[in-house]
Enzyme design. Structure first.
Site, PDB file in Angstrom:
ATOM      1  N   GLN A 177       0.996  -1.145  -0.233  1.00 33.27           N
ATOM      2  CA  GLN A 177       0.090   0.042  -0.075  1.00 33.27           C
ATOM      3  C   GLN A 177       1.027   1.389   0.087  1.00 33.27           C
ATOM      4  O   GLN A 177       1.628   1.267   0.836  1.00 33.27           O
ATOM      5  CB  GLN A 177      -0.881   0.074   1.197  1.00 33.27           C
ATOM      6  CG  GLN A 177      -1.685   1.348   1.525  1.00 33.27           C
ATOM      7  CD  GLN A 177      -2.546   1.756   0.448  1.00 33.27           C
ATOM      8  OE1 GLN A 177      -3.030   0.881   0.027  1.00 33.27           O
ATOM      9  NE2 GLN A 177      -2.582   3.086   0.198  1.00 33.27           N
ATOM     10  N   GLY A 313     -11.005   0.868   2.319  1.00 29.74           N
ATOM     11  CA  GLY A 313     -12.150   0.150   1.416  1.00 29.74           C
ATOM     12  C   GLY A 313     -11.427  -0.242   0.182  1.00 29.74           C
ATOM     13  O   GLY A 313     -11.596  -1.258  -0.308  1.00 29.74           O
ATOM     14  N   MET A 315      -7.589   0.853  -2.709  1.00 30.88           N
ATOM     15  CA  MET A 315      -6.761   1.608  -3.310  1.00 30.88           C
ATOM     16  C   MET A 315      -6.710   1.373  -4.954  1.00 30.88           C
ATOM     17  O   MET A 315      -6.698   0.263  -5.454  1.00 30.88           O
ATOM     18  CB  MET A 315      -5.581   1.256  -2.795  1.00 30.88           C
ATOM     19  CG  MET A 315      -4.209   1.828  -3.373  1.00 30.88           C
ATOM     20  SD  MET A 315      -4.501   3.664  -2.737  1.00 30.88           S
ATOM     21  CE  MET A 315      -3.622   4.416  -4.150  1.00 30.88           C
ATOM     22  N   GLU A 316      -6.900   2.532  -5.532  1.00 28.70           N
ATOM     23  CA  GLU A 316      -6.991   2.730  -7.044  1.00 28.70           C
ATOM     24  C   GLU A 316      -5.878   2.357  -7.766  1.00 28.70           C
ATOM     25  O   GLU A 316      -5.380   3.169  -8.719  1.00 28.70           O
ATOM     26  CB  GLU A 316      -7.511   4.263  -7.180  1.00 28.70           C
ATOM     27  CG  GLU A 316      -6.522   5.131  -7.110  1.00 28.70           C
ATOM     28  CD  GLU A 316      -6.405   5.837  -5.589  1.00 28.70           C
ATOM     29  OE1 GLU A 316      -7.032   5.121  -4.668  1.00 28.70           O
ATOM     30  OE2 GLU A 316      -6.197   7.011  -5.454  1.00 28.70           O
ATOM     31  N   HIS A 340     -16.139   4.341  -6.902  1.00 35.47           N
ATOM     32  CA  HIS A 340     -15.073   5.482  -6.468  1.00 35.47           C
ATOM     33  C   HIS A 340     -13.843   5.069  -7.068  1.00 35.47           C
ATOM     34  O   HIS A 340     -13.076   5.873  -7.474  1.00 35.47           O
ATOM     35  CB  HIS A 340     -15.084   5.215  -5.067  1.00 35.47           C
ATOM     36  CG  HIS A 340     -14.038   6.383  -4.390  1.00 35.47           C
ATOM     37  ND1 HIS A 340     -14.551   7.502  -4.174  1.00 35.47           N
ATOM     38  CD2 HIS A 340     -12.794   5.949  -4.166  1.00 35.47           C
ATOM     39  CE1 HIS A 340     -13.408   8.178  -3.501  1.00 35.47           C
ATOM     40  NE2 HIS A 340     -12.376   7.335  -3.671  1.00 35.47           N
ATOM     41  N   GLU A 341     -13.211   3.871  -6.915  1.00 39.83           N
ATOM     42  CA  GLU A 341     -11.659   3.482  -7.305  1.00 39.83           C
ATOM     43  C   GLU A 341     -11.835   3.394  -8.940  1.00 39.83           C
ATOM     44  O   GLU A 341     -10.650   3.794  -9.389  1.00 39.83           O
ATOM     45  CB  GLU A 341     -11.533   2.008  -6.936  1.00 39.83           C
ATOM     46  CG  GLU A 341     -11.531   1.771  -5.469  1.00 39.83           C
ATOM     47  CD  GLU A 341     -10.978   2.774  -4.582  1.00 39.83           C
ATOM     48  OE1 GLU A 341     -10.158   3.379  -5.072  1.00 39.83           O
ATOM     49  OE2 GLU A 341     -11.555   2.906  -3.424  1.00 39.83           O
ATOM     50  N   HIS A 344     -10.922   6.945 -10.128  1.00 39.29           N
ATOM     51  CA  HIS A 344      -9.688   7.689  -9.945  1.00 39.29           C
ATOM     52  C   HIS A 344      -8.915   7.190 -11.180  1.00 39.29           C
ATOM     53  O   HIS A 344      -7.893   7.717 -11.495  1.00 39.29           O
ATOM     54  CB  HIS A 344      -9.027   6.601  -8.895  1.00 39.29           C
ATOM     55  CG  HIS A 344      -9.166   7.206  -7.316  1.00 39.29           C
ATOM     56  ND1 HIS A 344      -8.673   8.646  -7.346  1.00 39.29           N
ATOM     57  CD2 HIS A 344      -9.756   6.822  -6.210  1.00 39.29           C
ATOM     58  CE1 HIS A 344      -9.305   8.795  -5.844  1.00 39.29           C
ATOM     59  NE2 HIS A 344      -9.598   7.851  -5.248  1.00 39.29           N
ATOM     60  N   GLU A 363      -9.407  13.250  -4.414  1.00 43.00           N
ATOM     61  CA  GLU A 363     -10.683  12.553  -3.955  1.00 43.00           C
ATOM     62  C   GLU A 363     -11.849  13.335  -3.768  1.00 43.00           C
ATOM     63  O   GLU A 363     -12.717  12.750  -3.928  1.00 43.00           O
ATOM     64  CB  GLU A 363     -10.173  12.472  -2.293  1.00 43.00           C
ATOM     65  CG  GLU A 363      -8.804  11.358  -1.995  1.00 43.00           C
ATOM     66  CD  GLU A 363      -9.209  10.148  -2.684  1.00 43.00           C
ATOM     67  OE1 GLU A 363     -10.186   9.742  -2.790  1.00 43.00           O
ATOM     68  OE2 GLU A 363      -8.269   9.426  -2.548  1.00 43.00           O
ATOM     69  N   ASP A 422      -0.814  11.281   6.327  1.00 41.27           N
ATOM     70  CA  ASP A 422      -1.906  10.205   7.116  1.00 41.27           C
ATOM     71  C   ASP A 422      -2.606  11.368   8.148  1.00 41.27           C
ATOM     72  O   ASP A 422      -3.784  10.875   8.357  1.00 41.27           O
ATOM     73  CB  ASP A 422      -1.008   9.460   7.777  1.00 41.27           C
ATOM     74  CG  ASP A 422      -0.603   7.959   6.813  1.00 41.27           C
ATOM     75  OD1 ASP A 422      -1.134   8.345   5.697  1.00 41.27           O
ATOM     76  OD2 ASP A 422       0.342   7.440   7.150  1.00 41.27           O
ATOM     77  N   TYR A 430     -12.617  14.221   0.564  1.00 39.78           N
ATOM     78  CA  TYR A 430     -13.697  13.758  -0.134  1.00 39.78           C
ATOM     79  C   TYR A 430     -14.774  14.436  -0.496  1.00 39.78           C
ATOM     80  O   TYR A 430     -15.240  14.953  -1.439  1.00 39.78           O
ATOM     81  CB  TYR A 430     -13.855  12.287   0.543  1.00 39.78           C
ATOM     82  CG  TYR A 430     -12.599  11.578   0.557  1.00 39.78           C
ATOM     83  CD1 TYR A 430     -12.719  10.411  -0.159  1.00 39.78           C
ATOM     84  CD2 TYR A 430     -11.527  11.659   1.628  1.00 39.78           C
ATOM     85  CE1 TYR A 430     -11.599   9.349  -0.270  1.00 39.78           C
ATOM     86  CE2 TYR A 430     -10.392  10.744   1.383  1.00 39.78           C
ATOM     87  CZ  TYR A 430     -10.553   9.601   0.752  1.00 39.78           C
ATOM     88  OH  TYR A 430      -9.748   8.592   0.709  1.00 39.78           O
ATOM     89  N   LYS A 605     -11.983   1.892   8.698  1.00 42.52           N
ATOM     90  CA  LYS A 605     -13.347   2.722   8.610  1.00 42.52           C
ATOM     91  C   LYS A 605     -14.296   2.187   9.887  1.00 42.52           C
ATOM     92  O   LYS A 605     -15.112   2.677  10.136  1.00 42.52           O
ATOM     93  CB  LYS A 605     -14.238   2.428   7.176  1.00 42.52           C
ATOM     94  CG  LYS A 605     -15.430   3.269   7.424  1.00 42.52           C
ATOM     95  CD  LYS A 605     -15.904   2.980   5.913  1.00 42.52           C
ATOM     96  CE  LYS A 605     -17.402   3.645   5.734  1.00 42.52           C
ATOM     97  NZ  LYS A 605     -17.928   3.587   4.348  1.00 42.52           N
TER      98      LYS A 605
HETATM   99 ZN   LIG Z   1     -10.381   7.825  -3.326  1.00 39.89          ZN
END
Ligand SMILES: [Zn+2]
Length: 649
Positions: A177, A313, A315-316, A340-341, A344, A363, A422, A430, A605
Site C-alpha cells: 500500500q 476500503g 486503493m485505486e 469510486h476506485e 480514480h 479525492e 496520513d 472527499y 473505517k
Molecule cells: Zn479515493
C-alpha cells in the site's frame, strides 16, 4: 483511496503558505483572459506545477529525475523481506552531479551504474516520517543507477500475512500500500506524486503462489526460474507514467475470473466466485464512466479482493484496484466503492495531485465522479441517498475536527509541512471537495460543467496538478475570468478557508426522508411491526441505524433485533452501524458480534468507530476494547494499528 476516517488528530498547524500562495496567484492571474495571448511572465498551470516543491520528498527533480523504474525482486516469506535491485532511468540536467532518492527502512547493499560499476552514495539522516535521502553521485552523462537492496520489517508499505490471516488459511499473502508516502519503504525512487514514472518488474516467489501487480500482467501463469525449481517468476509492465504511490504488488494463492471484456476479478481462490458475482456490473460501470468523461486509458480494469486485514476500503492502483472483502455483501449494495476506485482512473491516476496538500484534487473529484457513475448505473435515487450519507459524514467530521483543535484540517488545501499526510486524512478532501464540484455543477448546469471536467482531464492527462494551478485553469476555462462571479461563488472560501461555505448545496433524498419518518415513529413508541421498511437497501438501513436517537430503550433495541436480525447481519456497513448503536446502549446480546467483527476484519473505517464507542463506556467498555484489541492487533495492518493505538491507550 477509500476510505478511513481519522477525526481526532491532535496536530494543530497554522496556514500561512496557502494564504501566501493565494495572494501571489491573485496578482499573477488578474486580467488573464481566454482570448488573449498569455502575457509573458505569467505562469501557465503547467509552469506553476513545475515550480511546486513537495515537502514530503527529498527529491530534486530539476537536477536529476527518475523516468522509469525496473524492479527485479525476490520475495522471502520466511524473513518477510523483498530482496533484489531497482534500476532507475534518469533524465538529468547537463551538469547534474547527483540524484537524490527517497528511502525509508531499506537496507542498501550497494549502488552501481548500468554496467555494474559501483557508484558513490550516501544515506542521509533518517526522519521517522520522511525516511532518509539516498544521494548517488553521478558520473558525467550517467543515465542509469541500480540500487541493490532489501526491505526490512520496519517498512510500512508491505504487509506480510500468515496463512491464518487470509481467507483461504493455507498460504501466506503479501500486499503493498503505497499511498501516501510508503512506496519508499519498498522501492528506492523519487517518491513524489509529481514525479511520474513508468515501470517494469520481475518478481520471484515460491512456485505455489501467484503475483499480481497494478500493471500489465506479461506472464499470468509465471515462468520457470533457472536453477530454482521451487520458484516462479512473474513479469509486469506499466508503460504509462504514474505517481510512485501507485506502484503496487500482491502475492498469494490468487485466481482470476473475467466478468466482462475489459474487466475481471482477482481474489484468493476461495473468494473468487463470490467476488466475481458481486462485481458483475463492473463493465457497465466502465461504460458509464466513459460516457461521462471520455475514454478509459488504462486498457483493462480489474479488481483484486484482498484478505480481510486490508486497512482501506479500496486503493485505486492502475489497471488493478485493490479492495477490501467487506464490500462483498451478497447483493451488490456496497459496490459504490468500486465506482469510486474506477473514477480514480481519471481523477488521481490520469490527473494526479502534485503534492499531498492537493489531495482533494484526487479525492473530491473522485467522490463527485463516483456518484455520477452510481447515478448512471443504479439510478438517481441511490445516488441521492449516497450524497446525503456523505454529507452527514462531512458535517460530523467538520465538527469533530474543530472540537479536536484541528480546524485547519477542515480546509481543502491544508499546510502539511512537517506533518504526515496520513494525519490530514478525513472526509474533508472527499466530501467537501465533492460538495464544491456539485455547487459548480448546479451553477453552470450539468452539460457545461461536464464539458469543463472532461476538458480538464484531457488538458492534464498523465500530468500532476496543484490547487493553485487548478484555480487558474478554472478561471480560464469555466469562470471566463469573471472576478465578480468568482467572488459570488466563494471560490476562495471553498479552496482555502475552513468549514463549509454558505452556498454549499444540501443534498436531499425523498427515500431517506421516508426512513426518518419511520425512525421518528418508532422512537415515539410505535410497535416495530408497524414500520414500513419494504424495499430497504443497505443505504436505507445505514441511515435508519445511524440516525436512530440514543434515547431508545433496551426493550426497543431488542424489538429491532428480533424483527430485523441486525446482530446476525453479514453486511459490513449494516453490521458496523448496528454494533455502534449496540455499544452505546450496552445491548448485551450483540457483544459477541462486536468481538467477532473486530477480529474478522481490519478495515479502519469500521474499527475506528467501534473501538471509540467502547472506550467511551467506563469499566466494561474500556475492558472489552483492551481485551479484543490485544487479540486482534497482530492481525491488523500498520495503518489500522496506528488508528486504534490512539483510541485504545
Ligand atoms: Zn479515493
Amino acid at each position: 483511496m477509500r476510505h478511513i476516517t481519522l477525526r481526532t488528530s491532535a496536530i494543530v498547524r497554522r496556514l500561512t503558505a496557502a494564504a501566501a500562495a493565494v495572494l501571489m496567484l491573485g496578482a499573477g492571474a488578474a486580467g488573464l483572459t481566454a482570448c488573449q495571448p498569455k502575457p509573458s511572465g505569467r505562469a501557465t498551470p503547467e509552469a506553476m506545477v513545475a515550480r511546486t516543491v513537495d515537502d514530503h520528498s527529498y527529491a530534486r527533480p530539476q537536477e536529476a529525475r527518475v523516468r522509469h523504474v525496473d524492479l527485479d525482486l525476490t520475495a522471502d516469506f520466511n524473513k518477510k523481506v523483498l530482496r533484489g535491485t531497482a534500476s532507475l532511468q534518469l533524465e538529468t540536467e547537463a551538469n547534474a552531479k547527483r540524484v537524490v532518492l527517497d528511502t525509508r527502512a531499506l537496507d542498501i547493499e550497494k549502488v552501481t551504474d548500468g554496467s555494474g560499476a559501483p557508484l558513490k552514495y550516501t544515506l542521509g539522516k533518517n526522519d521517522p516520517m520522511m525516511g532518509a535521502p539516498l544521494t548517488v553521485e553521478l558520473p558525467q552523462g550517467a543515465q542509469k543507477v541500480v540500487v541493490h537492496y532489501q526491505t526490512t520489517p520496519e517498512g510500512t508499505a508491505l504487509q506480510w500475512l500468515s496463512p491464518a490471516q487470509t481467507a483461504g488459511k493455507q498460504k501466506p499473502f503479501l500486499f503493498s500500500q503505497g499511498q501516501e508516502i510508503h512506496t519508499r519503504t519498498w522501492v528506492p525512487t523519487q517518491d513524489s506524486p509529481a514525479i511520474r514514472q513508468t515501470y517494469k518488474a520481475r518478481i520471484v516467489v515460491p512456485s505455489d503462489l501467484t503475483v499480481v501487480m497494478a500493471a500489465k500482467q506479461l506472464t499470468p501463469k509465471g515462468e520457470a526460474v533457472p536453477g530454482q525449481p521451487r520458484q516462479r517468476a512473474f513479469r509486469f509492465e506499466l508503460d504509462k507514467p504514474v505517481a510512485p504511490y501507485l506502484i503496487a504488488l500482491a502475492v498469494g494463492d490468487i485466481g482470476f475470473k473475467a466478468v466482462g471484456d475489459r474487466t475481471g476479478v482477482f481474489a484468493e481462490k476461495v473468494t473468487l466466485d463470490k467476488a466475481a458475482a458481486e462485481l458483475s456490473d463492473m463493465e457497465a460501470m466502465l461504460d458509464a464512466a466513459e460516457k461521462i468523461y471520455g475514454d478509459y486509458r488504462w486498457d483493462r480494469y480489474d479488481v483484486l479482493i484482498l484478505p480481510p486485514s486490508f486497512p482501506y476500503g479500496g486503493m485505486e492502483n492502475p489497471m488493478v484496484t485493490f479492495a477490501t472483502p467487506t464490500i462483498l455483501a451478497g447483493d451488490k449494495s456496497l459496490v459504490s466503492l468500486i465506482a469510486h476506485e474506477l473514477a480514480h482512473s481519471w481523477s488521481g491516476n490520469l490527473v494526479t495531485n502534485a503534492t499531498w496538500e492537493d489531495f482533494w484534487l484526487n479525492e473530491g473529484f473522485t467522490t463527485y465522479f463516483e456518484n455520477r457513475i452510481m447515478e448512471q448505473v443504479y439510478g438517481p435515487e441511490r445516488a441521492r441517498m449516497l450524497q446525503v450519507l456523505g454529507y452527514h459524514d462531512l458535517q460530523e467530521t467538520l465538527d469533530d475536527l474543530s472540537a479536536a483543535g484541528t480546524p485547519d484540517f477542515t480546509r481543502l488545501h491544508p499546510d502539511l509541512k512537517g506533518v504526515s499526510p496520513d494525519a490530514y486524512f478525513s472526509d474533508v478532501p472527499y466530501e467537501k471537495g465533492a460538495a464544491f464540484l456539485r455547487m459548480l455543477e448546479a451553477r453552470f448546469g450539468r452539460k457545461k460543467f461536464d464539458a469543463y471536467v472532461k476538458g480538464y482531464f484531457e488538458r492534464y492527462k498523465f500530468k500532476s496538478m496543484t490547487t493553485e494551478a487548478f484555480l487558474v485553469d478554472l478561471r480560464t476555462n469555466l469562470l471566463n475570468n469573471n472576478a465578480d462571479l468568482e467572488k459570488q461563488l466563494q471560490i476562495h472560501q471553498w479552496l482555502y478557508e475552513r468549514g463549509l461555505p454558505s452556498n454549499a448545496i444540501v443534498p436531499t433524498s425523498p427515500a431517506l426522508d421516508q426512513v426518518m419518518a419511520q425512525i421518528q415513529s418508532f422512537a415515539g413508541g410505535a410497535d416495530v411491526k408497524t414500520l414500513d421498511v419494504s424495499g430497504y437497501s443497505t443505504q436505507h438501513w445505514q441511515y435508519f441505524l445511524t440516525q436512530m436517537p440514543d434515547t431508545i430503550t433496551l426493550e426497543q433495541m431488542a424489538a429491532l433485533d428480533g424483527q430485523f436480525k441486525f446482530t446476525e447481519s453479514q453486511n459490513a456497513e449494516i453490521r458496523a452501524a448496528w454494533l455502534t448503536l449496540a455499544i452505546k446502549k450496552h445491548y448485551l446480546p450483540a457483544m459477541t458480534a462486536v468481538r467477532d467483527f473486530l477480529l474478522a476484519q481490519g478495515r479502519a473505517k469500521f474499527c475506528r468507530p467501534l473501538y471509540t464507542e467502547l472506550m467511551k463506556q467506563p469499566g466494561w467498555g474500556v475492558d472489552m476494547a483492551r481485551r479484543i484489541y490485544a487479540e486482534a492487533r497482530p492481525g491488523y495492518h500498520d495503518v489500522t494499528r496506528a488508528v486504534v493505538d490512539k483510541i485504545v491507550k
